[in-house]
Design a protein around this motif. Structure first.
Motif, PDB file in Angstrom:
ATOM      1  N   LEU A 308     -69.107   5.291  11.655  1.00 10.06           N
ATOM      2  CA  LEU A 308     -69.407   5.535  13.068  1.00 10.06           C
ATOM      3  C   LEU A 308     -70.910   5.691  13.298  1.00 10.06           C
ATOM      4  CD1 LEU A 308     -66.578   7.974  14.231  1.00 10.06           C
ATOM      5  CD2 LEU A 308     -66.832   5.557  14.728  1.00 10.06           C
ATOM      6  N   ARG A 309     -71.583   6.367  12.377  1.00 14.78           N
ATOM      7  CA  ARG A 309     -73.033   6.530  12.527  1.00 14.78           C
ATOM      8  C   ARG A 309     -73.741   5.170  12.490  1.00 14.78           C
ATOM      9  NH1 ARG A 309     -72.003  10.766   8.567  1.00 14.78           N
ATOM     10  NH2 ARG A 309     -71.841  12.768   9.646  1.00 14.78           N
ATOM     11  N   LEU A 310     -73.269   4.288  11.602  1.00 16.95           N
ATOM     12  CA  LEU A 310     -73.842   2.944  11.551  1.00 16.95           C
ATOM     13  C   LEU A 310     -73.678   2.230  12.885  1.00 16.95           C
ATOM     14  CD1 LEU A 310     -72.643   1.628   8.060  1.00 16.95           C
ATOM     15  CD2 LEU A 310     -74.983   2.197   8.703  1.00 16.95           C
ATOM     16  N   LEU A 311     -72.485   2.334  13.454  1.00 14.61           N
ATOM     17  CA  LEU A 311     -72.202   1.644  14.714  1.00 14.61           C
ATOM     18  C   LEU A 311     -73.055   2.192  15.846  1.00 14.61           C
ATOM     19  CD1 LEU A 311     -70.474  -0.306  16.425  1.00 14.61           C
ATOM     20  CD2 LEU A 311     -68.945   1.607  16.827  1.00 14.61           C
ATOM     21  N   VAL A 312     -73.101   3.515  15.973  1.00 17.37           N
ATOM     22  CA  VAL A 312     -73.860   4.130  17.065  1.00 17.37           C
ATOM     23  C   VAL A 312     -75.316   3.675  17.023  1.00 17.37           C
ATOM     24  CG1 VAL A 312     -74.762   6.326  17.936  1.00 17.37           C
ATOM     25  CG2 VAL A 312     -72.336   6.105  17.352  1.00 17.37           C
ATOM     26  N   ASN A 313     -75.867   3.538  15.838  1.00 17.52           N
ATOM     27  CA  ASN A 313     -77.258   3.090  15.711  1.00 17.52           C
ATOM     28  C   ASN A 313     -77.461   1.655  16.179  1.00 17.52           C
ATOM     29  OD1 ASN A 313     -78.641   5.380  14.779  1.00 17.52           O
ATOM     30  ND2 ASN A 313     -77.907   5.054  12.685  1.00 17.52           N
ATOM     31  N   GLU A 314     -76.383   0.844  16.168  1.00 17.02           N
ATOM     32  CA  GLU A 314     -76.490  -0.557  16.571  1.00 17.02           C
ATOM     33  C   GLU A 314     -76.273  -0.758  18.066  1.00 17.02           C
ATOM     34  OE1 GLU A 314     -77.355  -3.340  14.696  1.00 17.02           O
ATOM     35  OE2 GLU A 314     -77.961  -1.692  13.388  1.00 17.02           O
ATOM     36  N   LEU A 315     -75.671   0.211  18.748  1.00 15.07           N
ATOM     37  CA  LEU A 315     -75.402   0.081  20.177  1.00 15.07           C
ATOM     38  C   LEU A 315     -76.653   0.430  20.977  1.00 15.07           C
ATOM     39  CD1 LEU A 315     -71.852   1.726  20.246  1.00 15.07           C
ATOM     40  CD2 LEU A 315     -72.403  -0.711  20.162  1.00 15.07           C
ATOM     41  N   ASP A 316     -76.625   0.080  22.275  1.00 18.09           N
ATOM     42  CA  ASP A 316     -77.787   0.368  23.116  1.00 18.09           C
ATOM     43  C   ASP A 316     -77.337   0.931  24.451  1.00 18.09           C
ATOM     44  OD1 ASP A 316     -77.028  -1.883  24.702  1.00 18.09           O
ATOM     45  OD2 ASP A 316     -78.125  -3.218  23.355  1.00 18.09           O
ATOM     46  N   GLU A 317     -78.274   0.980  25.411  1.00 15.73           N
ATOM     47  CA  GLU A 317     -78.004   1.653  26.684  1.00 15.73           C
ATOM     48  C   GLU A 317     -76.917   0.966  27.503  1.00 15.73           C
ATOM     49  OE1 GLU A 317     -81.164  -1.394  27.050  1.00 15.73           O
ATOM     50  OE2 GLU A 317     -80.871   0.367  25.776  1.00 15.73           O
ATOM     51  N   ARG A 318     -76.543  -0.264  27.135  1.00 15.50           N
ATOM     52  CA  ARG A 318     -75.449  -0.951  27.849  1.00 15.50           C
ATOM     53  C   ARG A 318     -74.084  -0.388  27.488  1.00 15.50           C
ATOM     54  NH1 ARG A 318     -76.254  -6.895  25.727  1.00 15.50           N
ATOM     55  NH2 ARG A 318     -76.646  -5.669  23.840  1.00 15.50           N
ATOM     56  N   ASP A 319     -74.011   0.339  26.388  1.00 18.27           N
ATOM     57  CA  ASP A 319     -72.723   0.694  25.797  1.00 18.27           C
ATOM     58  C   ASP A 319     -72.384   2.172  25.994  1.00 18.27           C
ATOM     59  OD1 ASP A 319     -72.573  -1.959  24.631  1.00 18.27           O
ATOM     60  OD2 ASP A 319     -74.113  -1.265  23.238  1.00 18.27           O
ATOM     61  N   ARG A 320     -71.073   2.417  26.046  1.00 16.55           N
ATOM     62  CA  ARG A 320     -70.572   3.787  26.108  1.00 16.55           C
ATOM     63  C   ARG A 320     -69.568   4.001  24.979  1.00 16.55           C
ATOM     64  NH1 ARG A 320     -68.408   4.771  32.070  1.00 16.55           N
ATOM     65  NH2 ARG A 320     -67.631   2.658  31.776  1.00 16.55           N
ATOM     66  N   VAL A 321     -69.535   5.223  24.478  1.00 14.35           N
ATOM     67  CA  VAL A 321     -68.639   5.570  23.373  1.00 14.35           C
ATOM     68  C   VAL A 321     -67.864   6.832  23.726  1.00 14.35           C
ATOM     69  CG1 VAL A 321     -68.510   6.282  20.946  1.00 14.35           C
ATOM     70  CG2 VAL A 321     -70.152   4.523  21.636  1.00 14.35           C
ATOM     71  N   SER A 322     -66.560   6.812  23.461  1.00 17.43           N
ATOM     72  CA  SER A 322     -65.716   8.001  23.546  1.00 17.43           C
ATOM     73  C   SER A 322     -65.075   8.216  22.185  1.00 17.43           C
ATOM     74  CB  SER A 322     -64.625   7.837  24.610  1.00 17.43           C
ATOM     75  OG  SER A 322     -65.176   7.584  25.880  1.00 17.43           O
ATOM     76  N   ILE A 323     -64.809   9.466  21.831  1.00 16.88           N
ATOM     77  CA  ILE A 323     -64.182   9.768  20.543  1.00 16.88           C
ATOM     78  C   ILE A 323     -63.032  10.737  20.763  1.00 16.88           C
ATOM     79  CG2 ILE A 323     -64.488  10.716  18.226  1.00 16.88           C
ATOM     80  CD1 ILE A 323     -67.446   9.992  18.404  1.00 16.88           C
ATOM     81  N   ALA A 324     -61.853  10.369  20.282  1.00 13.46           N
ATOM     82  CA  ALA A 324     -60.685  11.247  20.277  1.00 13.46           C
ATOM     83  C   ALA A 324     -60.184  11.355  18.845  1.00 13.46           C
ATOM     84  CB  ALA A 324     -59.589  10.689  21.178  1.00 13.46           C
ATOM     85  N   VAL A 325     -59.583  12.471  18.505  1.00 14.70           N
ATOM     86  CA  VAL A 325     -59.035  12.664  17.167  1.00 14.70           C
ATOM     87  C   VAL A 325     -57.587  13.111  17.282  1.00 14.70           C
ATOM     88  CG1 VAL A 325     -61.279  13.249  16.173  1.00 14.70           C
ATOM     89  CG2 VAL A 325     -59.801  15.079  17.012  1.00 14.70           C
ATOM     90  N   TYR A 326     -56.834  12.874  16.214  1.00 17.33           N
ATOM     91  CA  TYR A 326     -55.455  13.362  16.192  1.00 17.33           C
ATOM     92  C   TYR A 326     -55.075  13.827  14.796  1.00 17.33           C
ATOM     93  CZ  TYR A 326     -54.035   8.888  14.090  1.00 17.33           C
ATOM     94  OH  TYR A 326     -53.907   7.801  13.262  1.00 17.33           O
TER      95      TYR A 326
END
Length: 649
Positions: A308-326
């Protein structure tokens, strides 16, 4: 729709919770088989057909655990602890109003000689209740090979001090219990007089290759049912060029088969149009993370966080992220957040930890709810499930789940599944969810695989450029006597389904390539030997479109060594998969000969990291393969020559 699904689910859960009496108890001590010292912080789970969901306990500083208020029945216990082998005890009979003691000794991860069990019967590496309802729905099976049933039952006593018994049993041939796969068989060779059309749905997944690598790098042969040839072939880049004037470019080449006398291998590659990082659509990614007890072993959850950290570093201001756990329940960690606020997302990733049982349905429902409430119009809306595929609490209505996932995909909210973990892993469920959800399925066995998915191929992973993509070859009966499609067994379609827009098929991301391997027996020289048709829909849906290309006989080279190195690489990858799954059609090719084919690749290609790794995995499989040759009486000797068609003596 949502009300009906929830009502049906409640009815199922009420039925499953019928046993109201829960007065029995399982206790025990977990210690090290090496040091005999107690092990703290071991996650112990109890499953039974009479039990709704899963009961979880954790050992204390003295290695003791206690699971109270259980209904009577037959139980399976599982024990998880980092640095130790996962362990299962099955067929534990728990009477009403009784306390039984089950002591176990865990082996360190590196140990491979024997298992020592105390407290009763030898271990039965049975899949138990975990994921059984879903997996039986698909007809899958576990890969463990249990020893004979115990001659004595587990000790039962009202006193914690019941004296244990000891047994020693050899490890089963497969060292990872509860690995759940489904076999789709192996495609036959077909006479064109009987059927000249070969039709299938595309597949750009590569989870099977990563799974096999995970086995081999841990010193074990993969389960034959875990091997899907097309996912091995599609794990490599063959350098196709895209056509800016067409949604797909087509690349075809063939050569005499190194292992089937009189046959040619035909390599067919498609390359989807490229989309630059700047042209990629904005995204709303809803991550649904499994944080149940089974994700606390082998650093599975830790690897999820790194990915997830790798992905977040590749995204930019166009993108939004939500995280849910179960775990036992599902909850939101962070709502839609701009990827420009990386510090907030990184803090959220650091927050969640492993806990509870595995209510996968609650997690999926929550993920879709978040995605539906915050749809990004004109963008990419995707739920990404990160899990080991275990679903022992909540997913009780398989038809309801598929209906829910399919309906959301039709609205443009797709589902990608990413698997983690060796042992206690459900490949069947993860692959099927991705297929129904019109996404892709990946398996992460190492951080480098996460980097490939989320960094190197981010645009292709996220942005679909063609959906419901189907391929069809119509062989010219004058030119081709027989043919065999190598792989794609679970993607086969009838010739009528090719033009039927109601039939779902695979999705292709920007810049992704799809490769298929055929074996064909030629009759006589002709200008063309087959027609290739591609049918697809635009990402937004609508009616399908069709492309057609004639395949000229001039693409068939006179020898393996005269073929482009990437084409040879595709054959080596396919042959490797065929060897691993014990295919009849590869019986004439030894491991040594397969490695020689790899060595015959040009040096620049052979030195590429992924190709070099393939050569190393072939050697590992050669050293590990102890299977009896089931085709020994049918196996001729093959003379290997890269400049001529090999001769069978």
């Amino acid at each position: 729709m949502k009300h009906v699904l929830r009502s049906a689910l409640c009815c199922v859960l009420l039925l499953l919770s019928a046993p109201a009496l829960a007065d029995s108890v399982i206790i025990g001590t977990v210690s090290s088989a090496e040091t005999k010292k107690p092990i703290p912080d071991v996650v112990v789970t109890a499953n039974s057909p009479n039990l709704q969901g899963e009961q979880v306990a954790v050992t204390d500083a003295q290695g003791n655990y206690r699971i109270p208020q259980l209904p009577p029945g037959v139980y399976t216990l599982r024990f998880y602890r980092e640095m130790y082998r996962p362990f299962a005890r099955a067929d534990i009979k728990l009477p009403l109003d009784r306390t039984i003691r089950v002591n176990v000794e865990l082996l360190p991860e590196s140990f491979s000689e024997e298992i020592v069990v105390t407290g009763g019967s030898p271990p039965l590496l049975d899949f138990g209740a975990i994921g059984r309802g879903i997996s039986d729905f698909f007809g899958g099976r576990r890969n463990s090979n249990p020893p004979p049933p115990p001659s004595t039952p587990p000790s039962t006593s009202a006193s914690p001090a019941a004296p244990p018994t000891e047994r020693t049993t050899s490890l089963p041939q497969q060292p990872f219990s509860d690995m759940y796969f489904k076999s789709y068989g192996v495609n036959p060779t077909i006479d064109t007089e009987e059927e000249r059309f070969s039709t299938f749905s595309v597949d750009v997944d590569r989870a099977s290759y990563a799974l096999a690598r995970g086995y081999l790098e841990r010193g074990a042969m993969p389960d034959e049912q875990a091997v899907r040839v097309e996912e091995f072939v599609n794990s490599f880049d063959y350098g196709y060029r895209s056509d800016p004037e067409s949604p797909f470019s087509v690349h075809v080449e063939g050569f005499p088969s190194p292992n089937r006398k009189g046959y040619h291998v035909v390599h067919i590659g498609l390359k989807a149009r490229e989309v630059s990082r700047q042209q990629r659509k904005p995204t709303h990614l809803v991550f649904v993370i499994d944080v149940s007890g089974s994700m606390n072993i082998e650093n599975r959850l830790g690897l999820v966080k790194q990915a997830l950290r790798l992905l977040v570093n590749e995204l930019d201001e166009r993108d939004r992220v939500s995280i849910a756990v179960y775990g036992s329940t599902a909850h939101l960690v962070i709502g839609p957040t701009s990827a420009a606020e990386k510090h907030k997302l990184m803090e959220a990733i650091d927050e969640f930890y492993s806990d509870g049982s595995t209510n996968a349905q609650a997690g999926i429902e929550l993920g879709y709810s978040i995605a539906s409430e915050h749809v990004l119009k004109g963008g990419i809306n995707r739920v990404i499930l990160c899990s080991d595929g275990v679903a022992n609490n909540g997913i009780t209505d398989a038809d309801g789940i598929w209906e829910r996932v399919r309906a959301q995909a039709a609205k443009g909210i797709t589902l990608t599944t990413i698997g983690f973990g060796m042992g206690n892993y459900n490949d069947v469920l993860m692959e099927r969810l991705a297929q129904v959800g019109e996404g892709n399925y990946a398996y992460v066995d190492q951080l480098e695989e996460a980097r490939r998915i989320f960094v190197q191929n981010l645009t292709g992973t996220l942005q679909v450029v063609a959906k419901d993509v189907k391929l069809q070859l119509e062989f010219d009966r004058k030119a081709v006597a027989r043919y065999r499609l190598v792989g794609y067994e679970n993607r086969m379609l009838t010739k009528e389904q090719f033009a039927d827009d109601r039939v779902d098929a695979g999705e292709v991301g920007a810049g992704h390539s799809v490769t298929a391997i055929y074996e064909v027996k030629l009759r006589e020289p002709t200008d063309t030997f087959a027609a290739l048709r591609i049918r697809y829909k635009e990402p937004e849906g609508g009616d399908s479109r069709e492309l057609e290309k004639q395949l000229p006989s001039s693409v068939l080279r006179p020898a393996y060594g005269r073929t482009a190195p990437p084409t040879r690489l595709s054959y080596v990858a396919a042959a490797f998969a065929e060897k691993l799954r014990g295919s009849y059609w590869i019986r004439t090719l030894s491991w040594e000969q397969l490695h020689a084919l790899w060595e015959a690749l040009d040096e620049p290609l052979r030195d590429r990291p992924d190709v070099k790794e393939l050569g190393a995995l072939i050697r590992k499989a050669q050293g590990l393969d102890r299977r009896t040759d089931r085709f020994e009486q049918l196996t001729p000797v093959v003379s290997m020559d890269f400049d001529r068609v090999p001769v069978i003596k």
